[in-house]
Design an enzyme around this catalytic site. Structure first.
Site, PDB file in Angstrom:
ATOM      1  N   GLU A  58      -5.175 -10.655   4.486  1.00  0.00           N
ATOM      2  CA  GLU A  58      -5.619 -10.845   3.099  1.00  0.00           C
ATOM      3  C   GLU A  58      -6.000 -12.284   2.762  1.00  0.00           C
ATOM      4  OE1 GLU A  58      -2.838  -9.138   0.335  1.00  0.00           O
ATOM      5  OE2 GLU A  58      -3.016  -7.142   1.192  1.00  0.00           O
ATOM      6  N   GLU A 100      -2.185  -1.470   5.344  1.00  0.00           N
ATOM      7  CA  GLU A 100      -1.133  -1.423   4.321  1.00  0.00           C
ATOM      8  C   GLU A 100      -1.542  -0.452   3.238  1.00  0.00           C
ATOM      9  OE1 GLU A 100       0.156  -5.048   2.358  1.00  0.00           O
ATOM     10  OE2 GLU A 100       0.127  -6.133   4.264  1.00  0.00           O
TER      11      GLU A 100
HETATM   12  C1  FCB Z   1       0.086  -7.084   0.000  1.00  0.00           C
HETATM   13  C2  FCB Z   1       0.743  -8.017   1.000  1.00  0.00           C
HETATM   14  C3  FCB Z   1       2.102  -7.563   1.455  1.00  0.00           C
HETATM   15  C4  FCB Z   1       2.915  -6.944   0.344  1.00  0.00           C
HETATM   16  C5  FCB Z   1       2.109  -5.919  -0.413  1.00  0.00           C
HETATM   17  C6  FCB Z   1       2.869  -5.219  -1.515  1.00  0.00           C
HETATM   18  O1  FCB Z   1      -0.828  -7.801  -0.763  1.00  0.00           O
HETATM   19  O2  FCB Z   1      -0.059  -8.160   2.135  1.00  0.00           O
HETATM   20  O3  FCB Z   1       2.746  -8.650   2.056  1.00  0.00           O
HETATM   21  O4  FCB Z   1       3.429  -7.916  -0.477  1.00  0.00           O
HETATM   22  O5  FCB Z   1       0.952  -6.507  -0.931  1.00  0.00           O
END
Ligand code: FCB
Length: 458
Positions: A173, A372
């Site tokens: 990110e 994620e």
């Molecule tokens: C993302 C992050 C991760 C976590 C999630 C909820 O932005 O990559 O580390 O905090 O959000």
């Protein structure tokens, strides 16, 4: 038979070999911030600033994973995942950012990777999940090109030391590192800058590209190299032309300023117009875009929610004076869709749209992993909200596959409740509950559900 029994298993329709995984990151789980020669990171420093994080909390002790990792590997094995996405803490390997590697830090990850492989769990290693060595921040951090070069050196050190890692991710990110960290000041290093944040975004991308080239030179057979982006479709809040334009500006800031150089080899044409006064791009050098757009073997996508964007007055009406990501947009919360325990909007179609949009836009799109996706709340063990969220997003992933997108895997965020950055420990995303006072781990209902999904039982 009841209706529930008739329903096809959640995992049905996913291709053979689809990777089921869970994810964490170093600073959020490891704790042990002074152990074995680890140097300070920007998060250690940021968390000490009064008011920077909820209740002044920090990643110490988090889940004490640095010492309790064997138990966490057993939790992964019990879940039946085929893969585990972890990150390596740069300050454990190069406490000052460069120089001589710290063998004890490398040994920690070697043992972890070996233990995963013994259980048949494929490690997906992310090299940078936001924990820049503080020593580098003191020399300019991501505002300066030198950090990109140091990152490539660090990537090469870790790559050489860790065998048995088929998937390497450079950055997690970069949007959050650059914008949340250097423009909004809500994340480490807590800066509120315009030009500095734009430079950070660019140098993160350059660092990524330099690291890709270094890893590729030395890649062992079968190793794949990629990057993970957070993506949120920007949806106009109304049919008006103003809101459509606002959504496009938001899309530039969150998505396109990263996807286009990485996957298309060019910065978006509207970048200078949207960023106005701060559009002094003198930090760009000839040849950078070729470095940034080195072909990738896979793209990681983190998805949580879409952004509904409406036009708003600029904080600084005079474009000549306008600064720091003041892009004339306000996010709105339309009535309707439910929200998570943290108030994040639940709109699984946003994941499908993100995946199909990438495939439509970039002919060179490599295979994609959802690296994620998850649900935050206050830690209920009977977490039906999380189960519903994950089920809906798996259905959206499946829909994207049916649309022809080459999605190879899905990683739930997160294996464990952990240090949720500025929100501290109150926001919990884990399949496994962590009692931070005792470090006792307790699988939640979602852990059993995800285990049964992977096994084809629900
Ligand atoms: C993302 C992050 C991760 C976590 C999630 C909820 O932005 O990559 O580390 O905090 O959000």
């Amino acid at each position: 038979m009841t209706a529930t029994e008739e329903r096809a298993p959640v995992a049905e329709g996913f291709p053979a070999g689809f990777v089921w995984g869970a994810a964490t990151s170093a600073y959020q789980i490891e704790g042990a911030v002074d152990a074995d020669g680890r140097g300070p990171s920007i998060w250690d420093a940021f968390c000490r600033v009064p008011g920077a994080t909820a209740a002044g909390e920090s990643g110490d002790p988090a889940c004490d994973h640095y010492r309790r990792w064997p138990e966490d590997v057993e939790l992964l094995a019990g879940l039946g995942v085929g893969a585990y996405r972890l990150s390596v803490a740069w300050p454990r390997i190069l406490p000052e950012g460069g120089g001589r590697p710290e063998r004890r830090g490398l040994d920690f990850y070697r043992r972890l990777v070996d233990a995963l492989r013994e259980r048949g769990i494929t490690p997906f290693v992310t090299l940078y999940h936001w924990d820049l060595p503080q020593a580098l921040e003191e020399r300019g951090g991501w505002r300066v090109r030198d950090t990109a070069e140091r990152f490539a050196d660090y990537a090469a050190v870790v790559h050489e030391a860790l065998e048995g890692v088929p998937y390497w991710t450079t950055l997690n990110e970069p949007y959050c590192s650059a914008v949340t960290g250097y423009a909004e000041g809500r994340h480490a290093p807590g800066a509120r800058e315009g030009h500095g944040a734009l430079a950070a975004a660019h140098h993160l991308l350059v660092g990524h590209g330099l690291a890709v080239a270094r890893l590729r030179e030395r890649a062992r057979p079968g190793e794949r190299i990629g990057v993970t982006l957070n993506m949120s479709p920007a949806v106009p809040a109304s049919p008006s032309a103003e809101d459509a334009a606002a959504a496009r500006r938001m899309d530039l800031m969150v998505n396109r300023q990263f996807t286009e150089p990485l996957l298309g080899g060019a910065y978006p044409g509207d970048m200078a117009e949207v960023y106005g006064e701060i559009s002094d791009f003198s930090f760009r050098r000839d040849g950078d875009l070729a470095v940034i757009s080195e072909p990738l073997d896979f793209l990681g996508v983190n998805y949580y929610y879409p952004i509904h964007a409406a036009a708003a007055p600029y904080a600084q009406p005079d474009p000549a004076l306008r600064s720091a990501f003041d892009i004339g947009v306000r996010t709105v919360a339309p009535d309707g869709p439910p929200v998570t325990g943290l108030g994040w909007r639940i709109e699984p179609d946003g994941l499908r749209d993100t995946l199909t949009g990438l495939a439509a836009r970039f002919p060179r799109l490599p295979p994609v992993f959802v690296t994620e996706n998850g649900y935050g709340d206050d830690g209920d063990l009977d977490d039906t909200g999380r189960v519903a969220y994950l089920a809906a997003h798996l259905a959206a992933t499946r829909a994207a596959l049916d649309d022809g997108v080459d999605v190879r895997g899905y990683f739930c965020w997160s294996l464990l409740d952990n240090f949720e950055w500025a929100r501290g420990y109150a926001a919990r995303f884990g399949l496994v509950h962590v009692d931070y006072a005792t470090q006792v781990r307790t699988p939640k209902a979602s852990y059993r559900w995800y285990r049964d999904v992977i096994a084809g039982r629900v």
